[in-house]
Motif scaffolding. Structure first.
Motif, PDB file in Angstrom:
ATOM      1  N   GLU A 108       4.193   1.135 -11.380  1.00 45.49           N
ATOM      2  CA  GLU A 108       3.578   0.487 -10.218  1.00 45.49           C
ATOM      3  C   GLU A 108       2.718  -0.716 -10.578  1.00 45.49           C
ATOM      4  O   GLU A 108       2.118  -1.354  -9.724  1.00 45.49           O
ATOM      5  N   ALA A 111       3.552  -4.168  -8.779  1.00 37.97           N
ATOM      6  CA  ALA A 111       3.192  -4.126  -7.352  1.00 37.97           C
ATOM      7  C   ALA A 111       1.675  -4.127  -7.188  1.00 37.97           C
ATOM      8  O   ALA A 111       1.139  -4.778  -6.292  1.00 37.97           O
ATOM      9  N   TYR A 112       0.988  -3.417  -8.056  1.00 42.21           N
ATOM     10  CA  TYR A 112      -0.469  -3.363  -8.002  1.00 42.21           C
ATOM     11  C   TYR A 112      -1.070  -4.748  -8.245  1.00 42.21           C
ATOM     12  O   TYR A 112      -1.978  -5.181  -7.535  1.00 42.21           O
ATOM     13  N   MET A 115      -0.847  -6.939  -5.265  1.00 45.75           N
ATOM     14  CA  MET A 115      -1.907  -6.605  -4.301  1.00 45.75           C
ATOM     15  C   MET A 115      -3.236  -7.189  -4.755  1.00 45.75           C
ATOM     16  O   MET A 115      -3.994  -7.722  -3.946  1.00 45.75           O
ATOM     17  N   TYR A 145       1.178  -3.345   0.107  1.00 48.67           N
ATOM     18  CA  TYR A 145       0.721  -1.969  -0.056  1.00 48.67           C
ATOM     19  C   TYR A 145       1.902  -1.003  -0.021  1.00 48.67           C
ATOM     20  O   TYR A 145       1.972  -0.061  -0.814  1.00 48.67           O
ATOM     21  N   TYR A 148       3.693  -1.086  -3.245  1.00 48.50           N
ATOM     22  CA  TYR A 148       2.931  -0.350  -4.245  1.00 48.50           C
ATOM     23  C   TYR A 148       3.125   1.157  -4.066  1.00 48.50           C
ATOM     24  O   TYR A 148       3.346   1.888  -5.039  1.00 48.50           O
ATOM     25  N   ARG A 152       4.747   3.738  -6.774  1.00 45.04           N
ATOM     26  CA  ARG A 152       4.021   4.911  -7.278  1.00 45.04           C
ATOM     27  C   ARG A 152       4.842   6.173  -7.173  1.00 45.04           C
ATOM     28  O   ARG A 152       4.739   7.070  -7.998  1.00 45.04           O
TER      29      ARG A 152
END
Length: 191
Positions: A108, A111-112, A115, A145, A148, A152
């Motif tokens: 993740e 993607a994190y 963000m 989000y 993300y 996850r």
């Protein structure tokens, strides 16, 4: 510092008195003011493209924003503000104690980081009401989000085909599996 951040009662516990909350908030603010330059100095030694560096710099910037944010007027808004300060202090301590600390792990991480780059720069995402609750409705932030969250959870499990289910149900051979897959009305006509 961590002990100070842990003194805030659990969310569903009895609320602290306004005086105790004010004391705790001032202590957290003081600890953050001391920790910020230390974390930023430790982060400067990391390579520029390092994920741990990006996470640490984001956490430091977020802590700085929270440090300068004004809490709402109600007790619940002030408690929410103090909780955010405590989370920021914990994060700064994590980055200071472990210079290769990376907030998210491998799947993740990308993607994190997207963000992390979006939220602080987006005024819609940062908007809060008097109680400190987010009021923004940013489509890009919501999309990031969701990406993300999906990252996850990991890759989706492979879907079973009707053929693989039939093999699991009838291991005797393809003829038996085909017969079991036929609709009930088709089986009646074969008898």
């Amino acid at each position: 510092m961590r002990a100070c951040a842990d003194r805030l009662p659990a969310p569903h516990a009895e609320s602290p008195s306004p005086e105790r909350l004010e004391t705790l908030t001032l202590q957290l603010r003081g600890h953050i003011m001391l920790a910020l330059p230390e974390v930023e100095a430790a982060t400067a030694a990391l390579p520029a493209a390092d994920v741990a560096r990006a996470c640490a710099l984001f956490c430091a910037a977020e802590a700085r924003l929270r440090l300068h944010a004004e809490p709402g007027r109600s007790l619940s808004a002030r408690i929410a503000h103090t909780r955010r300060l405590a989370r920021s202090l914990h994060s700064l301590c994590d980055h200071y104690e472990n210079d290769d600390h990376e907030c998210p792990k491998a799947p993740e991480r990308a993607a994190y980081l997207r963000m992390l780059q979006h939220y602080p720069a987006c005024p819609v995402c940062r908007a809060v009401d008097d109680n400190g609750e987010a009021i923004g409705g940013c489509e890009a932030g919501d999309r990031l989000y969701e990406e993300y969250r999906r990252a996850r959870r990991g890759p989706a499990a492979p879907r079973e085909t009707s053929e693989s289910v039939a093999r699991a149900v009838a291991p005797d051979g393809p003829e038996t599996a085909q017969a079991q897959q036929q609709a009930p009305h088709q089986r009646r006509t074969r008898r």
